[in-house]
Design an enzyme around this catalytic site. Sequence first.
Site, PDB file in Angstrom:
ATOM      1  N   HIS A 351       0.794  -1.235   0.000  1.00 24.68           N
ATOM      2  CA  HIS A 351       0.000   0.000   0.000  1.00 24.68           C
ATOM      3  C   HIS A 351       0.823   1.279   0.000  1.00 24.68           C
ATOM      4  O   HIS A 351       0.252   2.369   0.093  1.00 24.68           O
ATOM      5  CB  HIS A 351      -0.921   0.057   1.217  1.00 24.68           C
ATOM      6  CG  HIS A 351      -2.038  -0.925   1.176  1.00 24.68           C
ATOM      7  ND1 HIS A 351      -3.247  -0.663   0.590  1.00 24.68           N
ATOM      8  CD2 HIS A 351      -2.124  -2.185   1.646  1.00 24.68           C
ATOM      9  CE1 HIS A 351      -4.038  -1.705   0.714  1.00 24.68           C
ATOM     10  NE2 HIS A 351      -3.384  -2.652   1.353  1.00 24.68           N
ATOM     11  N   LYS A 530      -7.996  14.144   4.475  1.00 23.64           N
ATOM     12  CA  LYS A 530      -7.162  12.948   4.440  1.00 23.64           C
ATOM     13  C   LYS A 530      -6.176  13.069   5.588  1.00 23.64           C
ATOM     14  O   LYS A 530      -6.099  14.111   6.235  1.00 23.64           O
ATOM     15  CB  LYS A 530      -6.414  12.840   3.116  1.00 23.64           C
ATOM     16  CG  LYS A 530      -5.731  14.135   2.689  1.00 23.64           C
ATOM     17  CD  LYS A 530      -5.076  14.025   1.322  1.00 23.64           C
ATOM     18  CE  LYS A 530      -6.036  14.162   0.163  1.00 23.64           C
ATOM     19  NZ  LYS A 530      -6.198  12.937  -0.611  1.00 23.64           N
ATOM     20  N   ARG A 531      -5.383  12.005   5.842  1.00 19.94           N
ATOM     21  CA  ARG A 531      -4.346  12.124   6.851  1.00 19.94           C
ATOM     22  C   ARG A 531      -3.415  13.283   6.509  1.00 19.94           C
ATOM     23  O   ARG A 531      -3.212  13.599   5.328  1.00 19.94           O
ATOM     24  CB  ARG A 531      -3.548  10.816   6.935  1.00 19.94           C
ATOM     25  CG  ARG A 531      -4.249   9.741   7.709  1.00 19.94           C
ATOM     26  CD  ARG A 531      -4.568  10.149   9.117  1.00 19.94           C
ATOM     27  NE  ARG A 531      -3.392  10.153   9.953  1.00 19.94           N
ATOM     28  CZ  ARG A 531      -3.136   9.252  10.896  1.00 19.94           C
ATOM     29  NH1 ARG A 531      -3.982   8.263  11.129  1.00 19.94           N
ATOM     30  NH2 ARG A 531      -2.040   9.340  11.621  1.00 19.94           N
ATOM     31  N   LYS A 536       1.226  14.467   1.004  1.00 23.16           N
ATOM     32  CA  LYS A 536      -0.124  14.826   0.545  1.00 23.16           C
ATOM     33  C   LYS A 536      -0.256  16.342   0.330  1.00 23.16           C
ATOM     34  O   LYS A 536      -1.208  16.817  -0.255  1.00 23.16           O
ATOM     35  CB  LYS A 536      -1.161  14.333   1.547  1.00 23.16           C
ATOM     36  CG  LYS A 536      -1.227  12.809   1.646  1.00 23.16           C
ATOM     37  CD  LYS A 536      -2.240  12.357   2.701  1.00 23.16           C
ATOM     38  CE  LYS A 536      -2.244  10.865   2.958  1.00 23.16           C
ATOM     39  NZ  LYS A 536      -2.935  10.079   1.925  1.00 23.16           N
ATOM     40  N   THR A 638      -8.316   6.846  -2.182  1.00 16.80           N
ATOM     41  CA  THR A 638      -9.677   6.351  -2.371  1.00 16.80           C
ATOM     42  C   THR A 638     -10.671   7.488  -2.158  1.00 16.80           C
ATOM     43  O   THR A 638     -11.757   7.489  -2.724  1.00 16.80           O
ATOM     44  CB  THR A 638     -10.001   5.191  -1.406  1.00 16.80           C
ATOM     45  OG1 THR A 638      -9.481   5.522  -0.111  1.00 16.80           O
ATOM     46  CG2 THR A 638      -9.365   3.899  -1.873  1.00 16.80           C
ATOM     47  N   LYS A 642     -14.286   8.806  -4.180  1.00 13.84           N
ATOM     48  CA  LYS A 642     -15.555   9.189  -3.545  1.00 13.84           C
ATOM     49  C   LYS A 642     -16.005  10.554  -4.053  1.00 13.84           C
ATOM     50  O   LYS A 642     -17.190  10.775  -4.337  1.00 13.84           O
ATOM     51  CB  LYS A 642     -15.388   9.225  -2.022  1.00 13.84           C
ATOM     52  CG  LYS A 642     -15.121   7.845  -1.428  1.00 13.84           C
ATOM     53  CD  LYS A 642     -14.574   7.897  -0.006  1.00 13.84           C
ATOM     54  CE  LYS A 642     -13.944   6.541   0.329  1.00 13.84           C
ATOM     55  NZ  LYS A 642     -13.129   6.570   1.556  1.00 13.84           N
TER      56      LYS A 642
HETATM   57  C1  NBG Z   1      -2.554   3.808   1.839  1.00 11.95           C
HETATM   58  C2  NBG Z   1      -2.089   4.687   0.691  1.00 11.95           C
HETATM   59  C3  NBG Z   1      -3.267   5.189  -0.116  1.00 11.95           C
HETATM   60  C4  NBG Z   1      -4.128   4.018  -0.537  1.00 11.95           C
HETATM   61  C5  NBG Z   1      -4.517   3.199   0.676  1.00 11.95           C
HETATM   62  C6  NBG Z   1      -5.318   1.980   0.309  1.00 11.95           C
HETATM   63  C7  NBG Z   1      -1.238   3.083   3.764  1.00 11.95           C
HETATM   64  C8  NBG Z   1      -0.006   2.419   4.243  1.00 11.95           C
HETATM   65  N1  NBG Z   1      -1.378   3.228   2.458  1.00 11.95           N
HETATM   66  O1  NBG Z   1      -2.809   5.868  -1.256  1.00 11.95           O
HETATM   67  O2  NBG Z   1      -1.341   5.767   1.206  1.00 11.95           O
HETATM   68  O3  NBG Z   1      -5.289   4.465  -1.185  1.00 11.95           O
HETATM   69  O4  NBG Z   1      -3.355   2.755   1.352  1.00 11.95           O
HETATM   70  O5  NBG Z   1      -4.665   1.201  -0.621  1.00 11.95           O
HETATM   71  O6  NBG Z   1      -2.069   3.474   4.559  1.00 11.95           O
END
Ligand code: NBG
Length: 795
Positions: A351, A530-531, A536, A638, A642
């Site tokens: 991920h 987002k985080r 980001k 993701t 949305k």
């Molecule tokens: C996150 C990515 C995102 C991705 C999501 C789901 C982690 C380690 N990774 O870009 O930063 O959409 O995983 O795949 O949280």
Amino acid sequence: MIQMKTPPLRDAILRHLTYSFGKDPEHAILEDWRMALSYAVRDRIVDAWFKATERTYDTGAKRVYYLSMEFLIGRLLEDGIVNLELVDEAKAALAEFSKDYNEVLTDEPDAALGNGGLGRLAACFLESLSTIGCPAHGYGIRYEHGLFRQSFVDGRQIEQPELWLGQRHAWEFERPEVRYRIGFGGHVDTRGETVRWYPSEEVEAEAFDTPVVGWKGRWANTLRLWSGRAIHPFDLDAFNHGDYAKAAAPEALARTISRVLYPDDTTEQGKELRLKQEYFLTGAALRDILRRFNNQFGDLRRLPEKVAIQLNDTHPAIAGPELIRILHDERGIPFDESMEIARATLSYTNHTLLPEALESWGEALFGRLLPRHIQIIDQIDFTHAQKNPTRTQSMRSDHQVKMGQLSFVMAHHVNGVSALHTELMKTTVFEELHHLHPDRIVNETNGVTPRRWLLACNPRLAGLITEGIGEGWVDDLEQLEKLEPYIEDAGWLERYAGVKRANKVELSNWMGQAHGIHVDPDMLFDVQIKRMHEYKRQHLNILEAIAHWQEIRENPDAGWTPRLKLFAGKAAPGYFFAKDIIRLINDAAVVINNDPVTNKYLKIAFLPNYNVSLAERLVPAADLSEQISTAGKEASGTGNMKFALNGAPTVGTLDGANVEIREHVGAENFILFGMTAEEVMERRTVESHAQKAIEADPRLASALNAIRDGRFSPSEPTRYHNVVGNLEGADYFLVCSDFTDYWRAQREVDTAFADPQGWARMAAFNTARSGWFSSDRTIRGYMADIWKAKSLLDR
Ligand code: NBG
């Protein structure tokens, strides 16, 4: 199976209120109503659940197991009601008791058992697996405290423990009879061929089951979460000697293992308790999987034929060595064969490519906690090296155990989560392994469940869509393309725009009531949620806002497009730079929002405590989706999907799934800016790239100067010197280098938004062409390419 008549929802609510909670309607509090309704809905889910389980046993079908340290499920009541199509009945039933449907729904606490995208993806996947009717279990940890609560004091993030179980939770069934012993430490005994691990410490994992129902209640799977329990819960001897703390110690210690979710998403912490949690989850899940397999099939050599285990990132990577340990040490299957069986059963999703997120463990710690597993890892590594003599990288280097390497070697497939990310995996982190195993890496671009992220969270838009094309889109999202002809109809487009406007009014009202933030719903709602992370680039967004503010001040009557910049997101408690960015946004908001010259045209708000429920409010009301990561860094995203689905065009870079979103919705409906992943890598090699960018753009220079001079922190002018210094110096994430093009893109947005019809068209095309981003499509991809699993629904 026993057949029972389903009572009307109203009767079921009343029955639960009375007999499950011992209240009459006059004395019931909101929580009692919420619980009674939840139980009434849950009863119906259980019916579907039993049928699905029976079907799975009867057909002897292959089962999928999704192992994940995180399941960010949020609230479940609305999910259940929507998927069982009980919305009208539930509203009517509550109205009879003079209860407001939305008030009851929002009483439910969010189950925040995840950090961000990875955990939310797992939750969307569970729902899609049930909608599709693929027999599956999710396995995770039942954290007592999910992700911390965030609040602001003087603009600074404050973290408080979250207690989702502080209120009653309706959805889980405790299974005290399902318990496994999980050991740590101790020693390994080798006698000839027989190897045995004797742990020095043991805890029990107890199962809690939550049924997850799919669309129309046709199928339901199980989310099984493990909770830590002491084997000997109470030290009576200590108690009798008056040492009450010591008497309770075993229980407290065992519970620690499932006490808290680690709040880091993309940095790896290397903490002992985290490794224990990972083995706790994996050990318990594997025993449970093998018990079920054994009851039904017996012959362990058939495991890969009947069981597919997906590792959600490297967190459950210990599954490889653990499965070998069980097959070899405990069941006597030769090592190489055990390794082959394990590999044919396991697959792994990566991920992130961020180096700081790739898990590795100090071998001293690892060997102390899992002495047998480290031996097995060495043997896996040795076997792999022998078969691949050109190999240069090992699973053990710099006194570390490398979980990424281990996961790759022990998986039959390794997948990335967007096309770009998958390609980058092949040329960066897994370059050598990909070269040795060129067929192993596959791509499965992420998706989101349209039940939660359109049908439930945006009923106005869902209604408009269904009116036009019927309800088939709900579990076949690509049918949304049937909307395209409607977009050419001015009357329909006006209704589409009316939906967005109504959603914005609703959000504005809520922000006023809940946070005292008052905004004009006709502004452009520009949203970044987002985080918090440097990659980001929330700081790129606020820098642009500051530059824009300065420009409006200089020329207030230039006909600016009024804009509200909304932010929400949590920073890991130890990530100080990200916390500085939060504070900077809050500080800038105070100054900018109170500027009478400009505040008709620009407002900034940072909403606290971002979670799934807040996203459900914001996504339907957004005009513009900010997806502005440094290219090459966001694996997929993701949230981007949305927003597009709900009619917010993206301003974004060619990163992660943005690339595919742009391909689907059309370049003319996506506002692109910034360097590509390749250009990013090249620019990093240019000396003083940040300085050069600043010199070339007076707007950027002036925004940075305002921050450095304490314009937003007059009581402490040096507050952001670290931030500014970073941007002017290394600027690893290339904020300065992308600024000018971002600024240009935002002006393009201003112009486009000033034409309401043109903007509505863009938004509607985003909705009509986002069907591919359903997690149903993603799950079908995993089923076909990786799991070789089938749907058991007859269609
Ligand atoms: C996150 C990515 C995102 C991705 C999501 C789901 C982690 C380690 N990774 O870009 O930063 O959409 O995983 O795949 O949280």
